[in-house]
Structures are given as structure tokens and as C-alpha cells.
Design an enzyme around this catalytic site. Structure first.
Site, PDB file in Angstrom:
ATOM      1  N   ASP B  35     -17.946  25.358  39.757  1.00 26.25           N
ATOM      2  CA  ASP B  35     -17.732  24.036  40.344  1.00 26.25           C
ATOM      3  C   ASP B  35     -17.749  22.964  39.263  1.00 26.25           C
ATOM      4  O   ASP B  35     -17.818  23.257  38.071  1.00 26.25           O
ATOM      5  CB  ASP B  35     -18.712  23.772  41.492  1.00 26.25           C
ATOM      6  CG  ASP B  35     -20.153  23.860  41.046  1.00 26.25           C
ATOM      7  OD1 ASP B  35     -20.449  23.467  39.892  1.00 26.25           O
ATOM      8  OD2 ASP B  35     -20.992  24.317  41.841  1.00 26.25           O
ATOM      9  N   LYS B  57     -17.579  21.558  45.262  1.00 30.28           N
ATOM     10  CA  LYS B  57     -17.773  21.010  46.603  1.00 30.28           C
ATOM     11  C   LYS B  57     -18.594  19.738  46.547  1.00 30.28           C
ATOM     12  O   LYS B  57     -19.280  19.395  47.477  1.00 30.28           O
ATOM     13  CB  LYS B  57     -18.430  22.048  47.512  1.00 30.28           C
ATOM     14  CG  LYS B  57     -19.773  22.539  46.995  1.00 30.28           C
ATOM     15  CD  LYS B  57     -20.364  23.577  47.897  1.00 30.28           C
ATOM     16  CE  LYS B  57     -21.555  24.216  47.263  1.00 30.28           C
ATOM     17  NZ  LYS B  57     -22.834  23.713  47.739  1.00 30.28           N
ATOM     18  N   MET B 170     -30.828  14.198  42.727  1.00 30.36           N
ATOM     19  CA  MET B 170     -29.807  13.572  43.579  1.00 30.36           C
ATOM     20  C   MET B 170     -30.393  12.509  44.502  1.00 30.36           C
ATOM     21  O   MET B 170     -30.189  12.540  45.725  1.00 30.36           O
ATOM     22  CB  MET B 170     -29.114  14.650  44.440  1.00 30.36           C
ATOM     23  CG  MET B 170     -28.319  15.642  43.644  1.00 30.36           C
ATOM     24  SD  MET B 170     -26.900  14.829  42.840  1.00 30.36           S
ATOM     25  CE  MET B 170     -26.029  16.232  42.172  1.00 30.36           C
TER      26      MET B 170
END
Lengths: 250, 250
Positions: B35, B57, B170
């Protein structure tokens, strides 16, 4: 002409869990300080002209103590040498990094920290135990059974909460106290507890247990340090517990 | 003739934070799923005959969703292929490993998990922030600002305790909510809080803040994900707070 200190995480034992950056820094060093948890194969990356110095300080194996390591480090940096200080796992996790960084800072030496694979994550990989899991385990904790000062031991029951997986380092001797401390606060005895010994080594062993059998299984199976203990408290286990009548809980 | 799944931790971005084992497994794979957080240089270790497949994603970048990744994985393993699934950081830390392991288990495929350097430890190394420290920080927590289900967000104030360093993954969008949730429970506003963005990349940036300025500093400095937020609560800070008259606390 002050030297350079590289604090290098060497992973949990297996030589092929070294990072490419660690290999390079080991090859560049003039002086390599290592202890007994570092795989001998790792030293094979050293330059033929490098000096290798054993500074093991585990238990009573006759190695130097931290104060001696700091002295050695101070002298080498003052002479302008490039020092590779090899740490098992990651330097920042129970690696006494702060003290060695302070020595380098006091001499105005260059410092580089090379992160490594910490033992708990290698243990999780070997056993396929997921330490975070969508909608079940949102936080992952590393803590220790041993503490620097006996009166300031971590409050383990404050760490084991619904949604959390806790990895205990070096906790075999504290198994009974961890078990009773957690169960006394109402943490369910059926929670999975897993011991992973000798992570990253050929004699790695996985002993499955549960919180209410933790100390017994450790004794019966002869679990020894270095070992990682995982205790996982999935959110669904907490919900199932809450749904029980009070008399049937724990 | 079921295949083999290697879930490979690739570290936080820098290609030289790959382990030697990861390099070897990438070289052996027939199919590589990666990714956007994986460094393009990492793909250079692939065999010329390997198929490289982007399954990013992140956000709304048009990549596949997890269900599509699982389907792809199932098909490849059923065909007997050796699949390397590259994960940024370590596969077990917020890597959705459990779901991909379940696919392989359902097919009775061989599974190997290669641990990696998780982003928080690389961030600690870059900034020389010690996440454990003798007699000050005995436990280290990784958690997330995002959760799979909104109603099950981690209770952050349950994690930030004296003696603990917490790394939030995050969490930029939750800065204000983290700040207020912690301060509402009496956690001192002067605790050090540090943002490390783009760990392991050339544009890595370190923004120093404190708990009571967390959201303001993040906005003023334009802090963006991927970022790690460290909040440290040393034992000495808790002791100093406890020694204050009640009216002067926090």
C-alpha cells in the site's frame, strides 16, 4: 574531535531480524559494545579492525554494571571513536537508553538511535497473537515485572483494561503477584495469558495459559526469562462479563 | 498445493529499516501486495518475475478496501502462490493482521509473520524521546485516535497514567478531543506532548507541544497524518503535582 554514539536496536535474538541500517552502522563502528542477549552472528557484521567489547550485565554473570558502561562510553567518545552500542530489541524499550544518551550529550557527541524490532512484537509474530484487533483490542501496552525501585512497581491492574493487550517483559518471577493483583481488581480469570520464551531463538517456546492459572502453569512448565507474557482483554470479553448476573462474574 | 502468506512488517517508511528477513521473504514471493505507506525502494527487493499489486486503502485514494484484499489473498493462496503482504511498521500494530491471517487459516495455507519496526519506536529514535525510563516511565502504550466503531473509541484518559508514555497513531483529527478528555480527568496540562510526522521519511518533522496546547499547536503548525503523538507522564511529574496545594493543581 568528539566521537559518535549509535544506539542500535538488534531485535530480539534472531540475526536476520537486524535492519539494514543496523548492519551498516555496525560495519562502520570502531568500538562495539554488546551484551549477552545479542546474537553472536550479529557481530559478524563488524569491521575486522573494530574492537568488540562485552558489557553484559544480566544477573550475576560477571559483566560490567551500567556505571562502568557509561565510563567506557565516555572515554571512547572523548577519543573521537565511533561507538556502536548494541541493544537487544529496541533501544527505547527497557534499554536504559536515557542514561547512555546523557553521556553522549554531556560530551557534545553525535548521537544516532537506530530503532529495532522489540521482543514483544517478535513474540506476537512467532505465535500469531494479534496485539491490536479491530473492534476488540485498540491499545497495546508494554510494561515490566521488574522495576528500578521496589516501591514504584507499575500498578499492573491500571494497565489491563477492556480493549487492551499487555505485554509484560521479564515477569516470570512476578507471575503470582501479577495474577493476584489483577484478579483482586475483578479482571476475569479466564482471560488468555501466553508465555513466549526465548523469542527469536531456535528454542523459542509458547506456553498457553489463562490469568487464573498463570503462576501455576509457569511453575509447572518451567517458564524462564527472557520471556514475554501477553494478557489480552478483548472488548467482547468485557461485554460478556457485564452481561452476567453479578453472582456469576469473574 | 495451498500457498504461503508472509505478513511482512516493512518499518515506518525508510527502506533501510527493513529487516534482513523481510528482504529475503520479499525476494522469494510470487505476488506482492503493498500500500501507499511502503517505500517504493522496498519493492526493489522483489524478484523480476514477481507480480506487484497495489492495494492501498488510505483515505479515498481509490485503492481497494479490505474485503477486496481478502478476496485477492484467497484466490492467490488457493492457486498455491507465495504471497508477500507488505505492511508499514509492524503487522500486528494496527495492521488488520487478524483478518488476513483468518483468510490463510481458512485455506490451511502456511502463514509466516515477519515483525517490523513500528512507527512509534522509529519516531522515538528520530527524536531521542525515551518511551521507557528508569524510575520515571515504566510502561509504554500504543493506541489510536481512530477506532473501527465510533461508539467504542479508546478511553484515552484510562491510558495516560503516572509512569506511562502513550503513543497515539493517526490522531491529528482527534487532538482537541484527546486534550480535553485528558485534562477533564485532571491530567496536568504541562505534560510534554510531541508530534512526529512522516517518520522515516526525508520530510520527517518534530513539533514540540504540551497537553494544554496540543490542538492549538497542531493547527498552527499544520500537523498532518501520518503522525505519532507522544504524551509522557513521568512519575516525578505526578509527585510534583501531588505536592502542590489543591488549589494550584493542574
Amino acid at each position: 574531535m568528539t566521537g559518535k554514539l549509535s544506539l542500535i536496536g538488534c531485535g530480539p535474538g534472531a540475526a536476520d531480524l537486524l535492519t539494514l541500517r543496523a548492519v551498516q552502522r555496525i560495519a562502520e563502528a570502531d568500538l562495539i559494545l554488546y551484551d549477552r542477549l545479542v546474537d553472536p552472528e550479529v557481530l559478524g557484521h563488524a569491521s575486522p579492525s573494530a574492537e568488540l567489547c562485552y558489557v553484559g550485565k544480566q544477573c550475576t554473570d560477571g559483566g560490567r554494571q551500567q556505571a562502568d558502561i557509561n565510563t567506557l562510553l565516555r572515554e571512547a567518545l572523548a577519543e573521537g571513536r565511533r561507538v556502536a552500542r548494541l541493544k537487544s530489541g529496541d533501544p527505547m524499550i527497557f534499554g536504559r537508553a536515557a542514561e547512555e544518551i546523557a553521556v553522549a550529550v554531556s560530551l557534545d557527541a553525535e548521537i544516532e538511535i537506530v530503532p529495532g524490532v522489540t521482543a514483544a512484537l517478535a513474540a506476537a509474530a512467532e505465535s500469531a497473537i494479534t496485539v491490536t484487533e479491530r473492534a476488540e483490542l485498540q491499545s497495546f501496552v508494554v510494561t515490566t515485572g521488574r522495576s528500578a525501585e521496589k516501591d514504584k512497581e507499575p500498578d499492573w491492574a491500571e494497565l489491563v483494561k477492556p480493549g487492551v493487550c499487555v505485554a509484560f517483559y521479564m515477569s516470570v518471577a512476578q507471575a503470582w503477584r501479577i495474577q493476584t493483583a489483577l484478579m483482586a481488581r475483578g479482571i476475569p480469570g479466564h482471560l488468555p495469558a501466553d508465555w513466549i520464551e526465548n523469542v527469536g531463538k531456535p528454542d523459542c517456546r509458547w506456553t498457553r495459559s489463562r490469568l487464573d492459572r498463570l503462576a501455576l502453569d509457569a511453575r509447572e512448565q518451567g517458564v524462564k526469562n527472557p520471556a514475554i507474557l501477553f494478557i489480552r482483554y478483548p472488548l467482547s470479553a468485557a461485554e460478556a462479563e457485564a452481561a452476567l448476573p453479578v453472582a456469576e462474574r469473574v
